[in-house]
Design an enzyme around this catalytic site. Structure first.
Site, PDB file in Angstrom:
ATOM      1  N   CYS A 235       6.759  25.826 -30.844  1.00 36.72           N
ATOM      2  CA  CYS A 235       5.406  26.052 -30.311  1.00 36.72           C
ATOM      3  C   CYS A 235       4.412  26.401 -31.419  1.00 36.72           C
ATOM      4  CB  CYS A 235       5.414  27.206 -29.306  1.00 36.72           C
ATOM      5  SG  CYS A 235       6.485  26.982 -27.885  1.00 36.72           S
TER       6      CYS A 235
ATOM      7  N   SER B   2       6.926  33.906 -21.418  1.00 39.15           N
ATOM      8  CA  SER B   2       7.945  32.860 -21.470  1.00 39.15           C
ATOM      9  C   SER B   2       9.287  33.421 -21.020  1.00 39.15           C
ATOM     10  CB  SER B   2       8.066  32.300 -22.889  1.00 39.15           C
ATOM     11  OG  SER B   2       6.838  31.769 -23.329  1.00 39.15           O
ATOM     12  N   SER B   3      10.213  32.537 -20.704  1.00 35.74           N
ATOM     13  CA  SER B   3      11.543  32.948 -20.259  1.00 35.74           C
ATOM     14  C   SER B   3      12.464  33.157 -21.458  1.00 35.74           C
ATOM     15  CB  SER B   3      12.134  31.882 -19.339  1.00 35.74           C
ATOM     16  OG  SER B   3      12.624  30.790 -20.103  1.00 35.74           O
TER      17      SER B   3
ATOM     18  N   ARG C 184      17.820  24.280 -15.820  1.00 35.57           N
ATOM     19  CA  ARG C 184      16.790  23.320 -15.431  1.00 35.57           C
ATOM     20  C   ARG C 184      17.286  21.899 -15.666  1.00 35.57           C
ATOM     21  NH1 ARG C 184      12.287  26.255 -19.272  1.00 35.57           N
ATOM     22  NH2 ARG C 184      12.385  28.344 -18.319  1.00 35.57           N
TER      23      ARG C 184
ATOM     24  N   HIS D  10       5.526  23.222 -20.554  1.00 40.03           N
ATOM     25  CA  HIS D  10       5.937  22.830 -21.901  1.00 40.03           C
ATOM     26  C   HIS D  10       7.427  22.518 -21.934  1.00 40.03           C
ATOM     27  CE1 HIS D  10       2.202  25.266 -23.364  1.00 40.03           C
ATOM     28  NE2 HIS D  10       1.888  24.193 -22.636  1.00 40.03           N
TER      29      HIS D  10
ATOM     30  N   ASP E 255      -1.154  19.462 -21.570  1.00 35.74           N
ATOM     31  CA  ASP E 255      -0.957  20.194 -22.814  1.00 35.74           C
ATOM     32  C   ASP E 255      -0.031  19.354 -23.686  1.00 35.74           C
ATOM     33  OD1 ASP E 255      -2.405  22.239 -21.652  1.00 35.74           O
ATOM     34  OD2 ASP E 255      -0.840  23.759 -21.848  1.00 35.74           O
TER      35      ASP E 255
ATOM     36  N   ASP F  52       9.491  22.068 -24.490  1.00 36.79           N
ATOM     37  CA  ASP F  52      10.328  22.417 -25.630  1.00 36.79           C
ATOM     38  C   ASP F  52      11.168  23.681 -25.446  1.00 36.79           C
ATOM     39  OD1 ASP F  52       8.034  23.955 -25.732  1.00 36.79           O
ATOM     40  OD2 ASP F  52       7.417  23.306 -27.733  1.00 36.79           O
TER      41      ASP F  52
ATOM     42  N   ASP G  75       0.673  23.272 -28.633  1.00 32.47           N
ATOM     43  CA  ASP G  75       0.122  23.111 -27.292  1.00 32.47           C
ATOM     44  C   ASP G  75      -1.106  22.215 -27.278  1.00 32.47           C
ATOM     45  OD1 ASP G  75       2.044  25.000 -26.868  1.00 32.47           O
ATOM     46  OD2 ASP G  75       0.694  26.574 -26.177  1.00 32.47           O
TER      47      ASP G  75
END
Length: 421
Positions: free
Chosen positions: A379, A326-327, A290, A271, A220, A273, A134
């Site tokens: 990450c 996060s998802s 997405r 982000h 970021d 990734d 990040d």
């Protein structure tokens, strides 16, 4: 990190620098990474020591699943048991990388319980050093230190600063660029964003206006992905148009091309990734929830790239760890160690099967205990050196970019070769 471990790390760096820079050694700089897939030589893996829950602030609203936004979320330090479980998995990743011949670095110790107060803001505690991706990104021989977008992460560069200094002082070819720090004042954020319903966000999805304003440079590093001469940056809650503009003005004089990417159906983008993951030349792992904006997708298709949707994750959003923000698409957050070798989270068997069908060797490690610290395998790492030089993977111009005088047709960058400052 204890003093003994820190001292040993410095000795290891000195030895490695001596190996790379001695007469007759390879000519490449000790910092070198042009893409996400070249053979990995050196990497930094994060640590969970001293981690805190990220506080509620203007640019961030942590939420327990099934509860109202910003309510009932813990504050202060994470428990020693939670930290220990995450550290065990982080060390497991580090050990796997060592068995592959990769040099592994770790962050310095830091106390994230310390409050931060500047003339523009104050926050009760900081976050952690689990996710160096990040904060830092390598582009060739250049280390770029991101502005960051949240108050609790304003000083998150500090656990990595001594390591960056070692590279910078040891090799004059290493370029170190720290982006301008934003104010993080109230005016930098758009508070009304958090009050919008999903229907309202859907209606505004092509505005690409999120919780940060457009008045200051904000990004970021994890919103950036690299493919040789072409750098792709997601506009998001953590990277704004001014941030992308700064990256263009920083990188394009070196002969690189910076492209903005947009994912209209991601209402909380942060982000790239877990959304758009280049795997090797000509192949990208994409997020079926997405999709990439149509004209931007066309650029990849016209250049012969294949976009492959990631399979259903092993766990749904409701099955993610309780404090993870996060998802379920952390399933996509893999780490490439060579053009045909990737490391994935151990439980993501659907992804393993897909990647093996695409010709990859898939290595696995358990990593779900790291999830609540902000990410997964990509990450939690910062690739410092990969074998390879800058390559051209896109020859058909990007029609979404503006042209200007003295530029390559269709690309909007200065004419000339890639430069190594």
């Amino acid at each position: 990190m204890t003093l003994e471990i820190f001292s040993q790390q410095q000795a290891d760096i000195d030895a490695d620098v001596s190996r790379v820079t001695r007469p007759g050694a390879p000519a490449g700089p000790i910092v070198n990474s042009w893409n996400e897939w070249d053979p990995l030589e050196e990497i930094l893996v994060g640590r969970a020591d001293g981690a805190c829950f990220e506080p509620t602030e203007s640019g961030y609203r942590p939420q327990l699943r099934g509860t109202p936004t910003g309510r009932s979320f813990p504050t202060g330090p994470k428990s020693p048991a939670v930290v220990a479980r995450a550290n065990e998995e982080l060390e497991g990743l580090a050990e796997l990388l060592r068995t592959l011949g990769v040099t592994v670095r770790r962050p310095d110790a830091a106390d994230f319980t310390t409050a931060v107060k500047t003339p523009s803001f104050e926050v009760a505690n900081q976050y952690c050093s689990v996710c160096p991706r990040d904060v830092l990104i390598t582009v060739g021989n250049q280390i770029i230190e991101a502005t960051m977008s949240r108050r609790a992460r304003f000083f998150e560069y500090l656990p990595y600063r001594s390591l960056v200094y070692r590279y910078w002082t040891a090799d004059e070819r290493v370029v170190w660029t720290a982006a301008p720090k934003p104010s993080m004042s109230d005016t930098m954020y758009r508070p009304e964003f958090w009050g919008l319903t999903l229907d309202e966000r859907h209606a505004r999805m092509h505005d690409f206006e999120f919780c940060v304003t457009q008045d200051e440079v904000i990004f970021d590093a994890a919103d950036i992905t690299r493919a040789g001469r072409d750098i792709f940056v997601q506009e998001s809650m953590t990277t704004n148009r001014m941030g992308i503009r700064w990256l263009r003005r920083e990188l394009e004089p070196r002969g690189l091309r910076v492209h903005a990417l947009h994912f209209p159906l991601d209402f909380f983008p942060s982000h790239i990734d877990c959304t758009f993951v280049p795997l090797r030349p000509g192949l990208v792992l994409t997020n079926p929830d997405r999709p990439l904006k149509a004209d931007e997708r066309e650029f990849f298709v016209r250049n012969g790239w294949r976009l492959v949707d990631a399979p259903t994750p092993a766990y749904g959003n409701d099955e993610m760890p309780r404090y993870c923000q996060s998802s379920k698409w952390l399933s996509m957050n893999l780490l490439s160690v060579a053009p045909g070798v990737v490391i994935c989270e151990a439980s993501e068997k659907n992804l393993h099967e897909l990647l093996r069908g695409l010709g990859f060797e898939v290595l696995t490690v358990p990593f779900r205990n790291v999830y609540e610290f902000g990410g997964s395998l990509h990450c939690a790492t910062w690739d410092i050196r990969r074998t390879g030089e800058c390559q051209e993977y896109f020859t058909v111009p990007d029609r979404t970019r503006r042209r200007g005088p003295g530029t390559d047709p269709g690309f909007g960058i200065p004419r000339g070769p890639i430069t190594h400052s």
